[in-house]
Design a protein around this motif. Sequence first.
Motif, PDB file in Angstrom:
ATOM      1  N   ALA A  44      -9.567   6.051   0.982  1.00 10.68           N
ATOM      2  CA  ALA A  44     -10.535   5.500   1.711  1.00 10.68           C
ATOM      3  C   ALA A  44     -10.875   4.094   1.441  1.00 10.68           C
ATOM      4  O   ALA A  44     -11.205   3.309   2.507  1.00 10.68           O
ATOM      5  N   PRO A  45     -11.307   3.681   0.329  1.00 13.52           N
ATOM      6  CA  PRO A  45     -11.699   2.557  -0.276  1.00 13.52           C
ATOM      7  C   PRO A  45     -10.830   1.117   0.427  1.00 13.52           C
ATOM      8  O   PRO A  45     -11.409   0.185   0.649  1.00 13.52           O
ATOM      9  N   GLU A  46      -9.490   1.713   0.500  1.00 15.21           N
ATOM     10  CA  GLU A  46      -8.536   0.720   1.046  1.00 15.21           C
ATOM     11  C   GLU A  46      -8.545   0.550   2.560  1.00 15.21           C
ATOM     12  O   GLU A  46      -8.057  -0.364   3.285  1.00 15.21           O
ATOM     13  N   ILE A  47      -9.148   1.603   3.463  1.00  8.30           N
ATOM     14  CA  ILE A  47      -8.897   1.600   4.672  1.00  8.30           C
ATOM     15  C   ILE A  47      -9.622   0.407   5.354  1.00  8.30           C
ATOM     16  O   ILE A  47      -9.284  -0.129   6.538  1.00  8.30           O
ATOM     17  N   PRO A  48     -10.876   0.213   4.998  1.00 11.21           N
ATOM     18  CA  PRO A  48     -11.397  -1.085   5.928  1.00 11.21           C
ATOM     19  C   PRO A  48     -10.830  -2.444   5.879  1.00 11.21           C
ATOM     20  O   PRO A  48     -10.740  -2.991   6.835  1.00 11.21           O
TER      21      PRO A  48
ATOM     22  N   ALA B  23      -0.276   1.977   5.743  1.00 10.66           N
ATOM     23  CA  ALA B  23      -0.706   2.994   6.255  1.00 10.66           C
ATOM     24  C   ALA B  23       0.094   4.018   5.602  1.00 10.66           C
ATOM     25  O   ALA B  23      -0.498   5.166   5.308  1.00 10.66           O
ATOM     26  N   GLY B  24       1.320   4.192   5.584  1.00  7.96           N
ATOM     27  CA  GLY B  24       2.180   5.069   5.034  1.00  7.96           C
ATOM     28  C   GLY B  24       1.987   5.208   3.581  1.00  7.96           C
ATOM     29  O   GLY B  24       2.026   6.606   3.254  1.00  7.96           O
ATOM     30  N   GLU B  25       1.880   4.133   2.995  1.00  9.73           N
ATOM     31  CA  GLU B  25       1.748   4.232   1.320  1.00  9.73           C
ATOM     32  C   GLU B  25       0.194   5.055   1.276  1.00  9.73           C
ATOM     33  O   GLU B  25       0.075   5.956   0.181  1.00  9.73           O
ATOM     34  N   LEU B  26      -0.686   4.689   1.969  1.00  6.41           N
ATOM     35  CA  LEU B  26      -1.969   5.409   1.784  1.00  6.41           C
ATOM     36  C   LEU B  26      -2.139   6.876   2.337  1.00  6.41           C
ATOM     37  O   LEU B  26      -3.231   7.524   1.919  1.00  6.41           O
ATOM     38  N   GLY B  27      -1.296   7.357   2.995  1.00  4.70           N
ATOM     39  CA  GLY B  27      -0.838   8.834   3.386  1.00  4.70           C
ATOM     40  C   GLY B  27      -1.553   8.910   4.820  1.00  4.70           C
ATOM     41  O   GLY B  27      -1.713  10.168   4.810  1.00  4.70           O
ATOM     42  N   LEU B  28      -1.926   7.858   5.419  1.00  4.36           N
ATOM     43  CA  LEU B  28      -2.397   7.895   6.759  1.00  4.36           C
ATOM     44  C   LEU B  28      -1.628   8.021   7.853  1.00  4.36           C
ATOM     45  O   LEU B  28      -2.031   8.518   8.887  1.00  4.36           O
ATOM     46  N   VAL B  29      -0.478   7.825   7.612  1.00  4.10           N
ATOM     47  CA  VAL B  29       0.805   7.722   8.734  1.00  4.10           C
ATOM     48  C   VAL B  29       1.996   8.298   8.192  1.00  4.10           C
ATOM     49  O   VAL B  29       2.424   7.950   7.137  1.00  4.10           O
TER      50      VAL B  29
ATOM     51  N   PRO C 272       0.453  -5.563  19.819  1.00  6.54           N
ATOM     52  CA  PRO C 272       1.409  -6.356  19.008  1.00  6.54           C
ATOM     53  C   PRO C 272       2.936  -6.057  18.953  1.00  6.54           C
ATOM     54  O   PRO C 272       2.829  -4.840  19.377  1.00  6.54           O
ATOM     55  N   ASP C 273       3.794  -6.759  18.749  1.00  9.07           N
ATOM     56  CA  ASP C 273       4.807  -6.253  18.514  1.00  9.07           C
ATOM     57  C   ASP C 273       5.526  -5.479  17.520  1.00  9.07           C
ATOM     58  O   ASP C 273       4.466  -5.705  16.427  1.00  9.07           O
ATOM     59  N   GLU C 274       6.606  -4.694  17.280  1.00  9.79           N
ATOM     60  CA  GLU C 274       6.713  -3.989  16.239  1.00  9.79           C
ATOM     61  C   GLU C 274       6.814  -4.854  14.709  1.00  9.79           C
ATOM     62  O   GLU C 274       6.547  -4.519  13.706  1.00  9.79           O
ATOM     63  N   GLU C 275       7.422  -6.191  14.977  1.00  7.23           N
ATOM     64  CA  GLU C 275       7.646  -6.933  13.916  1.00  7.23           C
ATOM     65  C   GLU C 275       6.001  -7.218  13.010  1.00  7.23           C
ATOM     66  O   GLU C 275       5.791  -7.341  11.760  1.00  7.23           O
ATOM     67  N   ALA C 276       5.175  -7.639  14.038  1.00  8.63           N
ATOM     68  CA  ALA C 276       3.818  -7.603  13.340  1.00  8.63           C
ATOM     69  C   ALA C 276       2.980  -6.349  12.950  1.00  8.63           C
ATOM     70  O   ALA C 276       2.240  -6.463  12.025  1.00  8.63           O
ATOM     71  N   LEU C 277       3.360  -5.037  13.675  1.00  5.89           N
ATOM     72  CA  LEU C 277       2.689  -4.010  13.122  1.00  5.89           C
ATOM     73  C   LEU C 277       3.427  -3.276  11.795  1.00  5.89           C
ATOM     74  O   LEU C 277       2.669  -2.745  11.268  1.00  5.89           O
ATOM     75  N   ALA C 278       4.740  -3.583  11.671  1.00  6.37           N
ATOM     76  CA  ALA C 278       5.484  -3.203  10.606  1.00  6.37           C
ATOM     77  C   ALA C 278       4.761  -3.097   9.273  1.00  6.37           C
ATOM     78  O   ALA C 278       4.794  -2.112   8.556  1.00  6.37           O
ATOM     79  N   PRO C 279       4.302  -4.167   8.794  1.00  9.11           N
ATOM     80  CA  PRO C 279       3.490  -4.241   7.435  1.00  9.11           C
ATOM     81  C   PRO C 279       2.441  -3.406   7.289  1.00  9.11           C
ATOM     82  O   PRO C 279       2.050  -2.657   6.315  1.00  9.11           O
TER      83      PRO C 279
END
Length: 336
Positions: A315-319, A55-61, A43-50
């Motif tokens: 974790a509950p939001e990861i799926p 993932a950043g808000e969840l502390g994963l990235v 995917p391009d960055e525009e599709a991945l950005a959200p």
Amino acid sequence: MTRLSHTFDLSPADRETVDRIVAGLYEVAAACRFDDQGRLLTPDEEALAPLVARAGELGLVDVKAREERLAQRESAAAELREGSPGPERRESLEILASRLGLRLRSGGHLREHAHYLVTELSPEGVPAGAGRDGSGGWSSTGVTVTSWDPWGRASVEYALPDTAGTGEAPVTWGSASHDGAAGTLDCTLEVRLPGRGARLRSASGALHLDLDAWYAALRNGPVPPVHLSATHAIARVEGWVTPVPAPSGRWSVEAVLDVRGRGLYKPFVAAALWATRVSFRRRDARLRREGSGEPTVADGLEQAGRAWDAAARSAPEIPELLADLARVLAEARHPR
């Protein structure tokens, strides 16, 4: 014998949620698409950005670190295109500008005997080691599917460098197998460096994780559900991880690493490990005195614990995040 151990105080993770995350990872793998030359469509960055933001808000990235890496890659690629750097500078820039690429070399995606190649790509998408005309390359890690059943056994074999069909022996090879029904993960590693003295240039390792045993240990006592072993001519390493419930409701997880010299090498291994431990302690003491901000070993362990806590909380939001990632991967097309 030298034994290293550390006890982590970790947030618990619900077993049902862990199973849903594993199912989501299988869904992501199945969603991957490849072009007519077998190259993964990303995917391009525009599709991945959200997705990255979530993932950043969840502390994963670490979103900031990711943006810095992307900027560094773009800067290096621009300097390669526009400048004439010397050989050493060019090599450094090529490393900074590269990205990982995946190619389906033969077979159907995730079908038995499907063979993939993983390697570094230049900004133009040319594999490392390829000629000026783009031929060659894709000679990095080869991955072959030996079975694929998300609800049963899924297993792959890997080899570095990829030697499938060449008749040559790889330097590093092994396998990874997940049994969804039994809740186990097994990984193996073999290393044999070329040259004389094959015995000293060879090593092997294995990792076993039993998810059912992990949660049983939390109920019934310390039965190590994670086991690691490695063997070399001069030493044998064993490790295990044992969780027990803490009064606070968190997990108290003990990780142990046991290193033993073999035969005549026992005193040399013991001396080398003692020297290594002393060296790390002195380094950490110096860093604390200087206040340089460089992380000590203790800092690294604490950071690992915080990273787990962040993942466990979200974790509950990861799926759902994985389901959205699978959708974006399935919709990926050739760049315009």
